[in-house]
Design a protein around this motif. Structure first.
Motif, PDB file in Angstrom:
ATOM      1  N   UNK A 127      31.902  44.474  63.251  1.00 12.25           N
ATOM      2  CA  UNK A 127      32.312  44.715  64.623  1.00 12.25           C
ATOM      3  C   UNK A 127      32.724  46.173  64.772  1.00 12.25           C
ATOM      4  N   UNK A 128      32.340  46.778  65.872  1.00 11.07           N
ATOM      5  CA  UNK A 128      32.641  48.186  66.101  1.00 11.07           C
ATOM      6  C   UNK A 128      31.479  49.104  65.806  1.00 11.07           C
ATOM      7  N   UNK A 129      30.473  48.600  65.111  1.00 12.34           N
ATOM      8  CA  UNK A 129      29.237  49.343  64.860  1.00 12.34           C
ATOM      9  C   UNK A 129      28.112  48.616  65.589  1.00 12.34           C
ATOM     10  N   UNK A 130      27.308  49.351  66.332  1.00 11.28           N
ATOM     11  CA  UNK A 130      26.254  48.755  67.154  1.00 11.28           C
ATOM     12  C   UNK A 130      24.977  48.562  66.345  1.00 11.28           C
ATOM     13  N   UNK A 176      23.489  57.597  65.194  1.00  8.62           N
ATOM     14  CA  UNK A 176      22.693  56.418  64.863  1.00  8.62           C
ATOM     15  C   UNK A 176      21.852  56.720  63.626  1.00  8.62           C
ATOM     16  N   UNK A 177      22.018  55.896  62.614  1.00  6.73           N
ATOM     17  CA  UNK A 177      21.192  55.980  61.411  1.00  6.73           C
ATOM     18  C   UNK A 177      20.141  54.886  61.527  1.00  6.73           C
ATOM     19  N   UNK A 236      29.952  55.966  55.998  1.00  5.69           N
ATOM     20  CA  UNK A 236      29.924  57.370  56.412  1.00  5.69           C
ATOM     21  C   UNK A 236      30.436  57.568  57.832  1.00  5.69           C
ATOM     22  N   UNK A 237      30.500  56.486  58.609  1.00  5.65           N
ATOM     23  CA  UNK A 237      31.013  56.593  59.975  1.00  5.65           C
ATOM     24  C   UNK A 237      29.973  56.494  61.062  1.00  5.65           C
ATOM     25  N   UNK A 238      28.794  55.966  60.759  1.00  2.60           N
ATOM     26  CA  UNK A 238      27.765  55.799  61.787  1.00  2.60           C
ATOM     27  C   UNK A 238      28.265  54.866  62.877  1.00  2.60           C
TER      28      UNK A 238
END
Length: 213
Positions: free
Chosen positions: A54-57, A5-6, A21-23
């Motif tokens: 979508x796919x990132x919270x 989580x950033x 970056x893939x967070x």
């Protein structure tokens, strides 16, 4: 694999860098009674949340005066999850009963009430907090105790507090958390992210494996 989580994002470019970056999770600070360069107005927060794919919270990070105030703010921002600090277990439970968003409880790593929070929250954010109950202090805490918390509690635990690209690998190996949460450790200045540090943090966190005993 450890989730990342950033947090404390304030700009579109920084949000895009975190996602690229893939967070797994991105956090936005709104509605807190303390002075911080990371706080956003509700409308601004909602605009950034809408940008999250979508796919990132998307996570609203707040310190509501009451559960009702937290619900109202979540309705305005519409995040996937709401992370609250300086709330009692009963207040977290009341908030969870009134929102469809997942509820993360930001808790001090030294708290004696972690088991109570674990029964009412969807996840815990184990942090170093200040006298006002806020996280984001940039200070680490006892990772050995954190590992015990992760082992003993039947709830996902995100490790926060003083994490950086330089120490997150050691943190993951020591604690084996569900996820790690970083804010100031990936900044160039207050509220402004260092995109290289974000990439390094994600790479280090996700490449590390816990030490088995």
């Amino acid at each position: 694999m450890t989730r990342v989580k950033i947090c404390g994002l304030t700009r579109e470019s920084d949000l895009d860098a975190a996602i690229e970056a893939g967070a797994d999770m991105v956090g936005f600070v709104c509605g807190v009674p303390i002075e911080t360069p990371r706080e956003l107005a509700p409308a601004r927060t909602a605009g950034l949340v809408e940008r999250v794919p979508e796919g990132v919270t998307s996570v609203l990070v707040t310190m509501p005066e009451t559960p009702g105030a937290g619900v109202e703010l979540a309705e305005r921002v519409d995040p996937d999850a709401i992370q609250v600090h300086d709330c009692s277990p009963d207040e977290v439970a009341a908030l969870a009963d009134r929102t469809d968003a997942r509820v993360l409880a930001g808790v001090d790593a030294a708290s004696d009430d972690l088991d109570q929070y674990a029964t009412v929250a969807d996840a815990l954010v184990l942090d170093s907090t200040d006298e006002q109950g806020a996280g984001g202090t940039g200070e680490t805490h006892d990772w050995d105790r954190a590992r015990t918390v992760v082992t003993d509690l039947d709830v996902p635990v995100l490790l926060a507090g003083g994490l950086t690209p330089e120490n997150v690998a050691d943190a993951v190996r020591t604690v084996d958390p569900f996820g790690v949460d970083v804010s100031s450790g990936t900044e160039r200045s207050g509220g402004v992210k260092d995109h290289t540090a974000i990439r390094q943090f994600v790479d280090q966190a996700t490449a590390s494996q816990p030490v088995t005993t």
